[in-house]
Scaffold this motif. Sequence first.
Motif, mmCIF file in Angstrom:
data_model
loop_
_atom_site.group_PDB
_atom_site.id
_atom_site.type_symbol
_atom_site.label_atom_id
_atom_site.label_comp_id
_atom_site.label_asym_id
_atom_site.label_seq_id
_atom_site.Cartn_x
_atom_site.Cartn_y
_atom_site.Cartn_z
ATOM 1 N N GLN A 119 26.649 36.326 29.200
ATOM 2 C CA GLN A 119 25.299 36.465 29.727
ATOM 3 C C GLN A 119 24.982 37.942 29.866
ATOM 4 O OE1 GLN A 119 24.416 34.080 33.122
ATOM 5 N NE2 GLN A 119 22.683 35.320 33.732
ATOM 6 N N VAL A 120 23.760 38.306 29.454
ATOM 7 C CA VAL A 120 23.323 39.691 29.559
ATOM 8 C C VAL A 120 22.983 39.992 31.004
ATOM 9 C CG1 VAL A 120 21.601 41.359 28.822
ATOM 10 C CG2 VAL A 120 22.438 39.640 27.206
ATOM 11 N N GLN A 121 23.487 41.084 31.536
ATOM 12 C CA GLN A 121 23.133 41.540 32.867
ATOM 13 C C GLN A 121 22.861 43.027 32.800
ATOM 14 O OE1 GLN A 121 22.609 39.752 35.909
ATOM 15 N NE2 GLN A 121 21.626 41.744 36.103
ATOM 16 N N PRO A 122 21.627 43.389 32.518
ATOM 17 C CA PRO A 122 21.308 44.805 32.427
ATOM 18 C C PRO A 122 21.516 45.514 33.762
ATOM 19 C CG PRO A 122 19.567 43.444 31.486
ATOM 20 C CD PRO A 122 20.488 42.537 32.229
ATOM 21 N N MET A 123 21.858 46.793 33.706
ATOM 22 C CA MET A 123 22.054 47.598 34.912
ATOM 23 C C MET A 123 21.385 48.942 34.717
ATOM 24 S SD MET A 123 25.983 46.743 35.979
ATOM 25 C CE MET A 123 26.645 47.276 34.412
ATOM 26 N N GLU A 124 20.353 49.194 35.522
ATOM 27 C CA GLU A 124 19.585 50.421 35.397
ATOM 28 C C GLU A 124 20.172 51.548 36.239
ATOM 29 O OE1 GLU A 124 16.645 46.908 35.716
ATOM 30 O OE2 GLU A 124 18.425 47.649 36.772
ATOM 31 N N SER A 125 19.894 52.766 35.806
ATOM 32 C CA SER A 125 20.232 53.960 36.581
ATOM 33 C C SER A 125 19.311 55.086 36.145
ATOM 34 C CB SER A 125 21.696 54.364 36.379
ATOM 35 O OG SER A 125 21.943 54.693 35.021
ATOM 36 N N ALA A 184 25.196 47.884 29.781
ATOM 37 C CA ALA A 184 25.638 46.492 29.659
ATOM 38 C C ALA A 184 24.639 45.633 28.906
ATOM 39 C CB ALA A 184 25.927 45.895 31.036
ATOM 40 N N ILE A 185 23.997 46.199 27.892
ATOM 41 C CA ILE A 185 23.072 45.419 27.075
ATOM 42 C C ILE A 185 23.823 44.837 25.881
ATOM 43 C CG2 ILE A 185 21.193 46.956 27.744
ATOM 44 C CD1 ILE A 185 21.221 48.020 24.844
ATOM 45 N N TYR A 186 23.212 43.813 25.259
ATOM 46 C CA TYR A 186 23.748 43.289 24.013
ATOM 47 C C TYR A 186 23.059 43.987 22.849
ATOM 48 C CZ TYR A 186 26.270 39.400 26.165
ATOM 49 O OH TYR A 186 27.142 38.645 26.869
ATOM 50 N N SER A 187 23.842 44.408 21.893
ATOM 51 C CA SER A 187 23.300 45.215 20.801
ATOM 52 C C SER A 187 22.319 44.443 19.928
ATOM 53 C CB SER A 187 24.436 45.776 19.945
ATOM 54 O OG SER A 187 25.188 44.715 19.380
ATOM 55 N N PHE A 192 16.457 38.123 30.732
ATOM 56 C CA PHE A 192 17.482 38.717 31.585
ATOM 57 C C PHE A 192 16.957 40.029 32.166
ATOM 58 C CE2 PHE A 192 20.445 35.629 30.241
ATOM 59 C CZ PHE A 192 20.242 35.424 28.889
ATOM 60 N N TRP A 193 17.172 40.198 33.464
ATOM 61 C CA TRP A 193 16.592 41.325 34.174
ATOM 62 C C TRP A 193 17.632 42.063 35.001
ATOM 63 C CZ3 TRP A 193 11.439 42.623 33.699
ATOM 64 C CH2 TRP A 193 10.651 41.705 33.008
ATOM 65 N N GLY A 194 17.462 43.384 35.069
ATOM 66 C CA GLY A 194 18.274 44.178 35.972
ATOM 67 C C GLY A 194 17.680 44.197 37.359
ATOM 68 N N GLN A 195 18.328 44.937 38.248
ATOM 69 C CA GLN A 195 17.900 45.008 39.643
ATOM 70 C C GLN A 195 16.810 46.041 39.871
ATOM 71 O OE1 GLN A 195 19.078 42.879 42.132
ATOM 72 N NE2 GLN A 195 19.840 41.860 40.300
ATOM 73 N N GLY A 196 16.646 46.945 38.946
ATOM 74 C CA GLY A 196 15.593 47.940 39.060
ATOM 75 C C GLY A 196 16.080 49.269 39.588
ATOM 76 N N THR A 197 15.332 50.313 39.244
ATOM 77 C CA THR A 197 15.592 51.654 39.758
ATOM 78 C C THR A 197 14.243 52.293 40.091
ATOM 79 O OG1 THR A 197 16.731 53.757 39.312
ATOM 80 C CG2 THR A 197 15.616 52.732 37.441
#
Length: 119
Positions: free
Chosen positions: A1-7, A24-27, A108-113
């Motif tokens: 499962q894709v779980q993006p992580m922003e920074s 942590a993205i899928y290419s 799929f969504w990250g938590q945000g920055t």
Amino acid sequence: QVQPMESGGGSVQAGGSLRLSCGAIYSDYCMGWFRQAPEKEREGVASMNRFGTTIRYTDSVKGRFTISRDNAKNTLYLQMNSLKPEDTAMYYCAAKSYDCDTFKDFTFWGQGTQVTVSS
């Protein structure tokens, strides 16, 4: 499962620059950047397909923001230049497995920055 992580978010004065990263993205996925300001609807900012051949920007960031990806590092970027106070928002990285011609239906969504631009 894709779980993006922003920074990479932060506070900057108007006219400044920031670069957001999403790991942590899928290419082979379509990837996008979205933002949501207080009391406003979430809007698509930029998106890019896995090959980098289909790229979309919302009108308000054209010429100022650049989306890019490094599939070898599984990382998506958003270079933001000439920032304006109206760019202040929570920025999210998102992914979907098909149809990179629209900002709709990202799965799929990250938590945000947070990005804050002061005048």
